[in-house]
Design a protein around this motif. Structure first.
Motif, mmCIF file in Angstrom:
data_model
loop_
_atom_site.group_PDB
_atom_site.id
_atom_site.type_symbol
_atom_site.label_atom_id
_atom_site.label_comp_id
_atom_site.label_asym_id
_atom_site.label_seq_id
_atom_site.Cartn_x
_atom_site.Cartn_y
_atom_site.Cartn_z
ATOM 1 N N ALA A 271 0.832 -1.206 0.000
ATOM 2 C CA ALA A 271 0.000 0.000 0.000
ATOM 3 C C ALA A 271 0.865 1.254 0.000
ATOM 4 C CB ALA A 271 -0.924 -0.008 1.213
ATOM 5 N N LYS A 272 2.010 1.200 0.683
ATOM 6 C CA LYS A 272 3.009 2.268 0.635
ATOM 7 C C LYS A 272 4.377 1.637 0.498
ATOM 8 C CE LYS A 272 3.404 5.773 3.265
ATOM 9 N NZ LYS A 272 3.565 6.569 4.506
ATOM 10 N N THR A 273 5.214 2.221 -0.337
ATOM 11 C CA THR A 273 6.564 1.710 -0.550
ATOM 12 C C THR A 273 7.614 2.725 -0.113
ATOM 13 O OG1 THR A 273 6.458 2.521 -2.835
ATOM 14 C CG2 THR A 273 5.870 0.205 -2.444
ATOM 15 N N LEU A 305 14.339 3.278 -10.093
ATOM 16 C CA LEU A 305 13.507 4.417 -9.707
ATOM 17 C C LEU A 305 13.736 4.804 -8.245
ATOM 18 C CD1 LEU A 305 10.200 3.477 -11.554
ATOM 19 C CD2 LEU A 305 11.941 5.126 -12.257
ATOM 20 N N ALA A 306 13.983 3.809 -7.388
ATOM 21 C CA ALA A 306 14.299 4.108 -5.985
ATOM 22 C C ALA A 306 15.621 4.870 -5.900
ATOM 23 C CB ALA A 306 14.374 2.814 -5.172
ATOM 24 N N TYR A 327 8.927 8.854 -5.326
ATOM 25 C CA TYR A 327 9.244 7.496 -5.784
ATOM 26 C C TYR A 327 7.988 6.753 -6.189
ATOM 27 C CZ TYR A 327 10.412 2.503 -5.212
ATOM 28 O OH TYR A 327 10.563 1.152 -5.382
ATOM 29 N N GLU A 328 6.963 6.835 -5.375
ATOM 30 C CA GLU A 328 5.735 6.116 -5.688
ATOM 31 C C GLU A 328 5.073 6.657 -6.943
ATOM 32 O OE1 GLU A 328 1.920 4.490 -3.204
ATOM 33 O OE2 GLU A 328 3.972 4.263 -2.507
ATOM 34 N N ARG A 329 5.153 7.961 -7.136
ATOM 35 C CA ARG A 329 4.578 8.544 -8.356
ATOM 36 C C ARG A 329 5.274 8.000 -9.599
ATOM 37 N NH1 ARG A 329 4.489 13.406 -5.221
ATOM 38 N NH2 ARG A 329 6.447 14.077 -6.181
ATOM 39 N N THR A 330 6.596 7.870 -9.535
ATOM 40 C CA THR A 330 7.324 7.427 -10.734
ATOM 41 C C THR A 330 7.095 5.946 -11.026
ATOM 42 O OG1 THR A 330 9.350 7.051 -9.435
ATOM 43 C CG2 THR A 330 9.090 9.191 -10.499
ATOM 44 N N TRP A 331 7.094 5.100 -9.983
ATOM 45 C CA TRP A 331 6.886 3.682 -10.303
ATOM 46 C C TRP A 331 5.458 3.415 -10.737
ATOM 47 C CZ3 TRP A 331 3.225 0.861 -7.991
ATOM 48 C CH2 TRP A 331 2.944 0.973 -6.633
ATOM 49 N N GLU A 334 5.251 4.195 -14.440
ATOM 50 C CA GLU A 334 5.925 3.293 -15.369
ATOM 51 C C GLU A 334 5.410 1.864 -15.302
ATOM 52 O OE1 GLU A 334 10.408 1.814 -16.706
ATOM 53 O OE2 GLU A 334 10.163 3.538 -15.363
ATOM 54 N N ILE A 335 5.211 1.328 -14.120
ATOM 55 C CA ILE A 335 4.848 -0.093 -13.999
ATOM 56 C C ILE A 335 3.601 -0.334 -13.147
ATOM 57 C CG2 ILE A 335 7.174 -0.969 -14.395
ATOM 58 C CD1 ILE A 335 7.572 -1.150 -11.393
ATOM 59 N N GLY A 336 3.016 0.723 -12.602
ATOM 60 C CA GLY A 336 1.872 0.551 -11.713
ATOM 61 C C GLY A 336 0.674 -0.088 -12.378
#
Length: 419
Positions: A271-273, A305-306, A327-331, A334-336
């Motif tokens: 839910a959060k990374t 991305l991290a 970070y969460e916005r970028t992943w 791209e892969i979400g």
């Protein structure tokens, strides 16, 4: 307090990728790895989707260093025994031994970042001025922030509070062996074979022929494994090998000493990374395709991305949750979408084997659908391509209505997916 800006815990594909990016950017980074040395044992199917080479061009050099079997032919079998074959001119995936592939990635990380081997982290403490990582031997490592790349059983994820709850319904178990070709051979060394057999054990089987090894295994949901197969994994695996021999897919004998079982997160990213001074990548953050179980591409992408998010934090001298949220916005960008859709498809398919039968039978009559279905299963085709084809398909409407029910989403996004 902080000799390092960033500590990366774990030197698998996600950690090695993150460390490489950080080291090349001039960030003071330290890698902590529990293995004593590379190459180290790593049970895994070792399938790299062709898109890996587009996202990470240097992987072409890696593949030149390790034994690589380019796969252009895929066999897919549904629960009712319907089988389909897809062949194409260009490789749809590359098969490698993870022992060799991970070592090649590690060499690139080690060239630009210091590494401490044989370090198992047992505790993480997030303090106002940085993070402290305590190893099982009592050593303490300090930095301004940490990137957790420490597998599906991540200590960093647990101790940061980012992974909570029972994992029984969130994980699968992969039971496999990787045996030298002198002991076991695939009947078609040019073919990846996939068996969706969930009517028996709510799982799937696979045969991945490497250059000098045969990788054969069976995966199922963790809750099913705990209820039905715990303590009987070797026997179940041996039975699966025997079934494959009887059907003519392999020859030779199973090597029981080579049997391995390992967990795979199949409920999508957490839910959060991210949180104050902490990022998660790879299996630690749940970055695995829940339908195909593909993890290497997502591990490396999330690791890269991290690293980018950590570089931005170092430049801003800001390691807060608000800063790391990027970070969460970028992943997700791209892969979400891939990962969210995979969860929804997995939950729908693995609750109704009839849906898989209908899809595979429809694909046996429609070459375009077959190509996209195999491509999606191999990580070479995005969900949107498969969905759009289905929407315009000439497949008879009564079949289309059944198949499309698996791919239908509401106006507000994925209908049942929850990260």
């Amino acid at each position: 307090m902080n000799e390092f800006d960033v500590i990366v815990v774990g030197a698998g594909p996600s950690g090695a990728t993150a460390a490489k990016c950080l080291g090349e950017a001039g960030v003071r980074v330290l890698v902590l790895e529990k293995a004593e040395a590379f190459p180290r044992e790593k049970p895994c199917g070792g399938g790299l989707s062709a898109r890996m080479l587009e996202r990470f061009p240097y992987v072409k050099e890696v593949l030149a260093e390790v034994g690589t079997n380019p796969i252009r032919r895929v066999y897919l079998e549904s629960p009712d025994g319907t089988g389909v074959v897809h062949e194409q001119a260009e490789p749809i995936m590359y098969l490698v031994r993870r022992w060799e592939y991970d070592a090649a990635l590690f060499r690139r990380a080690q060239a630009v970042a210091p590494v401490e081997m044989g370090v198992t982290i047992r505790a993480l403490r997030v303090l106002p001025e940085g993070v402290e990582l305590e190893a099982t031997d009592g050593r303490v490592f300090r930095a301004k922030m940490v990137i957790g790349c420490d597998s599906a059983n991540s200590v960093i994820a647990r101790h940061s509070g980012l992974r909570v709850g029972d994992i029984r319904s969130e994980y699968a178990v992969d039971m496999m062996e990787e045996t030298p070709a002198a002991k076991m051979q695939a009947a078609r060394p040019d073919t990846v074979s996939l068996f969706l057999t969930l009517t028996k054990t709510f799982g799937y089987g696979y045969i991945f022929p490497k250059t000098e090894h045969c990788n054969l295994g069976f995966g199922c949901k963790l809750d099913y494994y705990l209820e039905e197969l715990r303590g009987k994994g070797k026997e179940h695996h041996a039975g699966w090998v025997e079934e494959m021999k009887q059907k003519g897919f392999v020859t030779g004998e199973t090597q029981r000493d080579g049997y391995k079982a390992f967990p795979i997160p199949i409920s999508g990213p957490l839910a959060k990374t991210y949180t104050d001074r902490v990022l998660l990548a790879g299996d630690a953050g749940g970055f695995v395709n829940a339908f195909t179980a593909e993890g290497i591409f997502y591990a490396m992408t999330s690791g890269a991305l991290a690293a980018e998010a950590a570089i931005a934090a170092v430049k801003a001298n800001d390691y807060s949750e608000a800063q790391l949220k990027g970070y969460e916005r970028t992943w997700r960008a791209e892969i979400g979408g891939d990962l969210e859709h995979s969860v929804d498809i997995q939950r729908r398919l693995f609750n109704d084997s009839g849906r898989i039968d209908q899809i595979v039978r429809a694909a046996s009559r429609d070459e375009g659908l077959l190509k996209l279905l195999i491509g999606y299963s191999m990580g070479a085709v995005r969900y949107e391509e498969l969905r759009n084809y289905m929407a315009a398909s000439a497949v008879p409407k009564w079949v289309m209505s059944k198949v499309a029910s698996m791919l239908r989403f509401g106006n507000k996004g994925v209908a049942t997916s929850k990260a």
